[in-house]
Design a protein around this motif. Structure first.
Motif, short mmCIF file in Angstrom:
data_model
loop_
_atom_site.label_atom_id
_atom_site.label_comp_id
_atom_site.label_asym_id
_atom_site.label_seq_id
_atom_site.Cartn_x
_atom_site.Cartn_y
_atom_site.Cartn_z
N VAL A 92 -13.37 5.23 1.08
CA VAL A 92 -12.01 5.78 0.88
C VAL A 92 -10.98 4.68 1.02
CG1 VAL A 92 -10.29 7.32 1.86
CG2 VAL A 92 -12.64 8.12 1.53
N THR A 93 -11.20 3.79 2.03
CA THR A 93 -10.24 2.69 2.22
C THR A 93 -10.20 1.77 1.01
OG1 THR A 93 -10.64 2.76 4.61
CG2 THR A 93 -9.61 0.77 3.71
N ALA A 94 -11.41 1.46 0.48
CA ALA A 94 -11.46 0.59 -0.72
C ALA A 94 -10.81 1.26 -1.91
CB ALA A 94 -12.92 0.24 -1.02
N ARG A 95 -11.10 2.58 -2.04
CA ARG A 95 -10.49 3.28 -3.18
C ARG A 95 -8.98 3.33 -3.04
NH1 ARG A 95 -12.40 9.34 -4.31
NH2 ARG A 95 -11.20 9.62 -2.39
N ASN A 96 -8.52 3.53 -1.80
CA ASN A 96 -7.06 3.56 -1.59
C ASN A 96 -6.45 2.21 -1.92
OD1 ASN A 96 -7.05 6.23 -0.82
ND2 ASN A 96 -7.28 5.78 1.37
N LYS A 97 -7.20 1.12 -1.54
CA LYS A 97 -6.68 -0.22 -1.89
C LYS A 97 -6.61 -0.39 -3.40
CE LYS A 97 -8.15 -2.70 2.27
NZ LYS A 97 -8.99 -3.79 2.79
N ASN A 98 -7.70 0.09 -4.09
CA ASN A 98 -7.68 -0.01 -5.57
C ASN A 98 -6.54 0.82 -6.14
OD1 ASN A 98 -9.91 -1.69 -5.58
ND2 ASN A 98 -11.38 0.02 -5.73
N LYS A 99 -6.41 2.03 -5.54
CA LYS A 99 -5.29 2.87 -6.03
C LYS A 99 -3.95 2.20 -5.77
CE LYS A 99 -7.40 7.45 -5.76
NZ LYS A 99 -7.30 8.79 -5.12
N SER A 100 -3.87 1.55 -4.60
CA SER A 100 -2.62 0.87 -4.28
C SER A 100 -2.33 -0.25 -5.27
CB SER A 100 -2.68 0.32 -2.85
OG SER A 100 -1.50 -0.38 -2.54
N ALA A 101 -3.42 -1.03 -5.58
CA ALA A 101 -3.23 -2.11 -6.56
C ALA A 101 -2.88 -1.54 -7.93
CB ALA A 101 -4.50 -2.96 -6.63
N SER A 102 -3.60 -0.47 -8.31
CA SER A 102 -3.29 0.16 -9.61
C SER A 102 -1.88 0.72 -9.61
CB SER A 102 -4.31 1.28 -9.89
OG SER A 102 -5.62 0.76 -9.94
N GLY A 103 -1.49 1.26 -8.45
CA GLY A 103 -0.14 1.81 -8.36
C GLY A 103 0.90 0.72 -8.52
N VAL A 104 0.63 -0.46 -7.95
CA VAL A 104 1.58 -1.58 -8.11
C VAL A 104 1.69 -1.98 -9.56
CG1 VAL A 104 2.00 -4.00 -7.55
CG2 VAL A 104 1.25 -2.40 -5.77
N GLU A 105 0.49 -2.09 -10.22
CA GLU A 105 0.52 -2.46 -11.64
C GLU A 105 1.23 -1.38 -12.46
OE1 GLU A 105 -3.45 -3.10 -12.80
OE2 GLU A 105 -3.72 -4.96 -11.64
N ALA A 106 0.93 -0.11 -12.12
CA ALA A 106 1.59 0.98 -12.86
C ALA A 106 3.10 0.95 -12.64
CB ALA A 106 1.02 2.33 -12.42
N THR A 107 3.48 0.64 -11.41
CA THR A 107 4.92 0.56 -11.12
C THR A 107 5.57 -0.57 -11.91
OG1 THR A 107 4.53 1.42 -8.89
CG2 THR A 107 6.62 0.28 -9.29
N ALA A 108 4.88 -1.72 -11.95
CA ALA A 108 5.43 -2.85 -12.72
C ALA A 108 5.53 -2.49 -14.21
CB ALA A 108 4.56 -4.09 -12.52
N GLU A 109 4.47 -1.85 -14.73
CA GLU A 109 4.48 -1.45 -16.14
C GLU A 109 5.61 -0.45 -16.40
OE1 GLU A 109 3.54 -1.28 -20.10
OE2 GLU A 109 2.89 -2.68 -18.53
N MET A 110 5.77 0.49 -15.46
CA MET A 110 6.84 1.47 -15.61
C MET A 110 8.21 0.80 -15.58
SD MET A 110 7.49 4.90 -13.32
CE MET A 110 5.87 5.51 -13.80
N GLN A 111 8.35 -0.22 -14.72
CA GLN A 111 9.62 -0.94 -14.66
C GLN A 111 9.89 -1.67 -15.98
OE1 GLN A 111 9.27 -3.44 -11.24
NE2 GLN A 111 9.78 -1.80 -9.76
N ARG A 112 8.80 -2.27 -16.54
CA ARG A 112 8.98 -2.93 -17.84
C ARG A 112 9.38 -1.93 -18.92
NH1 ARG A 112 4.44 -5.97 -16.02
NH2 ARG A 112 3.02 -4.58 -17.15
#
Length: 311
Positions: free
Chosen positions: A73-93
């Motif tokens: 769960v911790t690893a998945r949350n980290k992946n989700k967190s990284a994906s969320g950062v990328e998604a946030t950056a993409e959304m900002q673009r």
């Protein structure tokens, strides 16, 4: 703490055995006292096979599963967190792109609005001008109607007798004479006279040396002249009275004219004008006048003004 508990249990167990026998269903009256060696009591959770050991193994397995689940769960949350950062950056673009597009659309909208306002102003001006023209047209129509009413009134109160039209008789030139507008012209190819002699001959024909006032008249006469080495013909122009003050035979001053370049030049007392037509095709009618001595015998051009008669 585990050692103390085991000693107490061993003493109690030995005491029960030493106190003797017990009855069992009244069949046995005495029991032989047998001393068994007392072995230390083991921890049931850790001793040989049994339910406690199975529970321990299950708990350990569950703990391991729980630990693995927590790690996953911790690893998945980290992946989700990284994906969320990328998604946030993409959304900002994407938001930045959308903002740029919106700004461009707003700018174009403002420009279009400005153009619409200018077109509206121009339309209003045209409408105003149209209204003014319509008003003027209505006034003219009203004036026309009033004049038509007056004319109708005059026609009804007074009979109008039309004046018969006069029938014009076409001008007919004498033989060998050529018609141009209201004049007839005679080209004397064989008869050669001085300038004054030429004018006297024309007078005997009811004419005079030609007076040429327009380029059309000049071109008409030029086309009647034959070409030659130096074919020249007197016409009605002279400065015999005052040098460089050219006059027609009727006394009117010459205005302009169709002189060749550098003419007139009064080379040897040249006081009379003549037209020259040569074999050189580059020569033109409107540059063909020269001055020459008046006593030279040359052919000439007579002109007779004609008046049309009517019936």
């Amino acid at each position: 703490m585990a050692t103390t508990g085991s000693s107490s249990t061993d003493r109690i167990y030995s005491k029960l055995i030493d106190e003797g026998s017990y009855d069992q269903s009244n069949h046995r009256t005495d029991v032989q006292h047998i001393n068994y060696p007392v072995s230390p009591v083991r921890n049931p959770w850790l001793s040989g096979p049994g339910p406690y050991r199975f529970a321990t193994i299950c708990l350990a397995a569950l703990s391991a599963i729980l630990l693995i689940s927590i790690i996953a769960v911790t690893a998945r949350n980290k992946n989700k967190s990284a994906s969320g950062v990328e998604a946030t950056a993409e959304m900002q673009r994407q938001n930045a792109n959308i903002s740029a597009v919106m700004q461009k659309l707003q700018s174009e909208n403002k420009q279009q609005q400005k153009e619409r306002d200018e077109l509206q102003k121009e339309r209003d001006a045209l409408q105003k001008e149209r209204d003014a023209l319509q008003k003027e047209r209505d006034a003219l129509q009203k004036e026309k109607d009033e004049l038509q009413a007056k004319l109708d009134s005059i026609l009804t109160t007074k009979a109008i007798t039309p004046t018969p039209r006069s029938t014009a008789v076409p001008i007919v030139c004498p033989t060998n004479w050529h018609l141009f507008e209201n004049s007839c012209y005679l080209i004397t190819a064989q008869n050669r006279q001085s300038w004054s002699g030429s004018n006297r001959y024309c007078q005997t024909q009811g004419a005079h040396l030609a007076i040429i006032l327009t380029a059309e008249e000049q071109t008409f006469l030029w086309n009647l002249l034959p070409r030659g080495h130096w074919n020249s013909f007197w016409f009605g122009i002279t400065d015999g009275e005052t040098e460089d003050e050219w006059k027609w035979v009727d006394g009117t001053p010459v205005e302009g004219g169709f002189w060749e370049e550098n003419e007139p030049n009064n080379h040897i007392n040249e006081d009379c004008g003549y037209i020259v037509k040569t074999q050189v095709l580059e020569r033109v009618a409107t540059k063909s006048w020269y001055d020459a001595p008046c006593n030279m015998p040359l052919p000439f051009i007579c002109e007779k003004e004609m008046r049309s008669t009517s019936q």
